[in-house]
Design an enzyme around this catalytic site. Structure first.
Site, PDB file in Angstrom:
ATOM      1  N   SER A 465       0.815  -1.218   0.000  1.00 25.44           N
ATOM      2  CA  SER A 465       0.000   0.000   0.000  1.00 25.44           C
ATOM      3  C   SER A 465       0.848   1.267   0.000  1.00 25.44           C
ATOM      4  CB  SER A 465      -0.967  -0.040   1.184  1.00 25.44           C
ATOM      5  OG  SER A 465      -1.982   0.913   1.045  1.00 25.44           O
ATOM      6  N   ASP A 476      10.014   5.649 -10.242  1.00 23.63           N
ATOM      7  CA  ASP A 476       9.600   6.351 -11.463  1.00 23.63           C
ATOM      8  C   ASP A 476      10.385   7.635 -11.674  1.00 23.63           C
ATOM      9  OD1 ASP A 476       7.795   4.358 -11.920  1.00 23.63           O
ATOM     10  OD2 ASP A 476       6.047   5.477 -11.216  1.00 23.63           O
ATOM     11  N   LYS A 490      -0.710  -4.375  -3.381  1.00 27.35           N
ATOM     12  CA  LYS A 490      -1.981  -3.747  -3.007  1.00 27.35           C
ATOM     13  C   LYS A 490      -2.041  -2.347  -3.617  1.00 27.35           C
ATOM     14  CE  LYS A 490      -4.730  -2.092   0.910  1.00 27.35           C
ATOM     15  NZ  LYS A 490      -4.763  -0.679   0.466  1.00 27.35           N
TER      16      LYS A 490
END
Length: 692
Positions: A465, A476, A490
């Site tokens: 999460s 990224d 998740k």
């Protein structure tokens, strides 16, 4: 899942060994408020869930399956006749919820408690005899998909092997037959006694867990008490005496004193002391709590700040009839620092050069929601604590930073965003898509990062999460190197609905519903859902992907992608990764501790794949000898996962000091994965400086 309440057994069984005369377990029934809570939850799940699942016969069957599995996951208790009877109502649970009638799950639970009594009574009767360990027979370790016993004879045979297996473990650990009989009789007696303190709240919580997870893996229901525990975990504080309590042999026992808490500062309590009575106020009457459920004793001890709680204490070194004393403690706010962010600085020496890497360990993304909402400028949160630690690491002149998110299951979404901002500064962090398909880009507005130097993020299968949001954004942006094993997977967002507020109840009665309302996506357009975050440099892991992770759920949302957000990635990390990988491979090849860890992981995997265990003593001793030979070469090493010594005991059968010693040994064992991650960050420092 199994119930996780610390239930204390009432002394309802005769004290003589192998006693068979037991009172029937209590018959539990649902309350009106529980039926109302289930109905209200159904309305919310049908209207506002991210992927609504209609409450119909199909879902009803799934709820039934999950409820039965939660009670008897190994199919050791119920009979096929029980299951046939239950399944006659498998398509009626939906109607029962809508009609506010919960008799079906409660009737199943009442059969469950009777079956526990039946099986434990039979298991204890087997202790009168001995076992022949020279015969060749196996005991099935995993029975989650095994057929249910068709007859009493089949059930008895299954439990004969179970008891024989327990006996053999203790025998191999060196216990004599008399001691084994006493240990196992107490073990089965304790299991039997746990059915007596169950309350209707326990049944309802278990049933609602089956219902909500049938809708979505991360949808859940919290009773009023469970809601309070959730709030405490997010605030990292509570008002009490600052003592970690544990049930041992019917006594509420001091397991740990929280540093700086009232109990520790008073000097009146010690680890191992037993609480036999609790009173309220300076002169309040003390109520005996021996045999009382642990959660009930905890609630009696907690209270308002600056109020007084009276405790009747039986010292750790006193016998059951020893002298006890009554003490008064003033309740205060207690900080749960064990779940807070922590730092350490580790040196890495290579070619005569020392690099200092600061390691920040973050167990959860906590945030005191109430304090923040009320405008408290000093509210507690993960990002605030990490920002402070980064400032300290800067003053200590570290060369790089490693964020350890292993087994961090998430927490506050806002904290994941704020924490990421500490390393990337201003910009988009994560995207959210709601049930209507609307996409919102969540950004951080920090003008400049708090740490702009070399960065590593250590993850494992338990990182979920909010941890995945952070790791994915760092990856990224090309801001740091992600190290470890693929994360949980998740990629959904939940919110908590206060059912009492919805129903306009003035007192806590209905609990809270946590439901999935959105899905989050990486800024590159991908999602962590199902697949998790794939590390840049992989390390071996101890977890079983079949049992842990989003892919282990049969109703998990699929992996999908959306358009990327507008962000500026740095390609420096991509350029360094091949060299970091090469250095990593060369280093671990000659690292004996790391290679031992790899061997142990492979052995654990092989053990998981074994579906049965031998009940032949000679064969088991040969297996022990083989393992001992392997471990002999590393007698002085503390870096292995496997251990040769197996005392055959469960945690509550050892002394408290023995359990604490085992935990401390594990805590102090060499952390080869963290050490390698630190070395990778040190490599990042070297390569980054060389590239300038």
């Amino acid at each position: 899942m199994r119930m996780k309440y610390g239930l204390v057994g009432l002394i309802l069984v005769a004290s003589s060994a192998f006693a068979q005369e037991v009172a029937p377990p209590p018959v539990l029934a649902p309350s009106k408020s529980q039926a109302e809570a289930a109905n209200l939850s159904a309305q919310f799940l049908g209207r506002y869930a991210y992927k609504p699942v209609p409450l119909d016969d199909v879902l009803s069957t799934k709820i039934m399956d999950k409820f039965i599995r939660s009670l008897d996951p190994d199919r050791m208790l119920f009979m096929q006749a029980d299951i046939d009877k239950f399944m006659a109502d498998r398509t009626s649970i939906d109607d029962a919820i809508l009609n506010e009638d919960l008799d079906i799950p409660f009737s199943i639970f009442n059969v469950y408690t009777q079956r526990v009594l039946d099986r434990m009574t039979y298991a204890r009767s087997l202790l009168k005899q001995g076992f022949d360990f020279s015969v060749q027979e196996d005991y099935p370790i995993f029975r989650e998909d095994a057929p249910w016993a068709q007859s009493d004879a089949q059930s008895h045979e299954l439990w004969r092997k179970r008891v024989k297996s327990d006996w053999l473990r203790l025998k191999l650990a060196g216990q004599a037959d008399a001691a084994i009989r006493d240990t196992l009789d107490k073990r089965y007696k304790n299991i039997l006694e746990r059915v007596y303190p169950y309350k209707s709240d326990d049944v309802f919580q278990t049933f609602m867990a089956a219902y909500t997870t049938a809708v979505d893996p991360h949808t859940d229901y919290f009773s009023a008490a469970a809601s309070n525990e959730f709030d405490i975990s997010m605030k990292l504080s509570l008002v009490g005496i600052g003592a970690v309590l544990q049930e041992r042999d019917g006594y509420t026992t001091i397991r740990e004193l929280v540093a700086g808490g009232p109990a520790q500062l008073s000097g009146k309590l010690a680890v191992g002391d037993r609480i036999i009575g609790v009173g309220q106020g300076k002169d309040g009457a003390v109520k005996e709590v021996v045999g009382t459920r642990l959660d009930e004793v905890v609630q009696m001890i907690r209270g308002e700040k600056d109020s007084i709680v009276r405790l009747d204490i039986l010292p750790a070194d006193a016998g059951e009839n020893g002298n006890h004393r009554t003490i008064n403690l003033v309740r205060d706010k207690v900080s749960l620092e064990k779940q807070a962010a922590k730092k350490t600085v580790l040196p890495v020496v290579k070619d005569g050069v020392t690099r200092k890497v600061g390691v920040i360990t973050l167990p959860t993304f906590y945030e005191d929601f109430d304090a923040r909402r009320n405008g408290d400028k000093n509210y507690r949160s993960a990002s605030r604590d990490v920002a402070k630690l980064l400032g300290e690491l800067k003053s200590e002149k570290v060369d790089g930073v490693l964020i350890d998110l292993r087994d961090n299951g998430g927490g506050s979404l806002a904290e994941a965003i704020d924490l990421t901002g500490l390393f990337v500064g201003k910009g988009p962090i994560v995207q959210q898509r709601d049930a209507e398909g609307n996409i919102k880009v969540e950004s951080d507005d920090l003008s400049a990062p708090a740490w702009a130097g070399p960065l590593g993020v250590l993850i494992n299968r338990g990182s979920a999460s909010a941890s995945e949001i952070f790791a994915a954004a760092i990856q990224d942006y090309g801001r740091g190197v992600i190290i470890g094993e693929p994360s949980f997977g998740k990629g959904t967002v939940q919110t908590v609905v206060d059912l009492d507020r919805v129903a306009r109840k003035s007192t806590p009665e209905l609990g809270q519903l946590k439901l999935t309302i959105a899905q989050f996506f990486r800024i590159n357009g991908g999602t962590t859902q199902l697949r998790g975050v794939t590390p840049d440099i992989s390390l071996p892991g101890l977890s079983d992907p079949k049992l842990l992770g989003e892919s282990s759920y049969d109703n998990a949302l699929p992996f999908v992608e959306i358009k990327p957000a507008k962000y500026a990635a740095n390609d420096n990390m991509a350029k360094l990764l091949p060299q970091l990988g090469t250095r990593h491979e060369a280093r671990i090849k000659d690292d004996q501790a790391f290679q031992r860890f790899v061997e142990d992981v492979a052995d654990l995997k092989a053990q998981r794949e074994k579906r049965t265990i031998s009940l032949n003593e000679t064969q088991r001793r040969n297996e022990m000898t083989a393992l001992a030979s392997r471990l002999k070469a590393r007698e002085q090493a503390d870096d292995g996962v496997l251990r040769n010594e197996d005392d055959g005991l469960q945690a509550n059968e050892r002394s408290l000091s023995a359990n604490l010693a085992i935990e401390n040994a594990r805590k102090n064992a060499k952390d080869v994965l963290r050490d390698e991650a630190v070395a990778i960050v040190a490599d990042d420092v070297d390569l980054s400086q060389a590239a300038r």
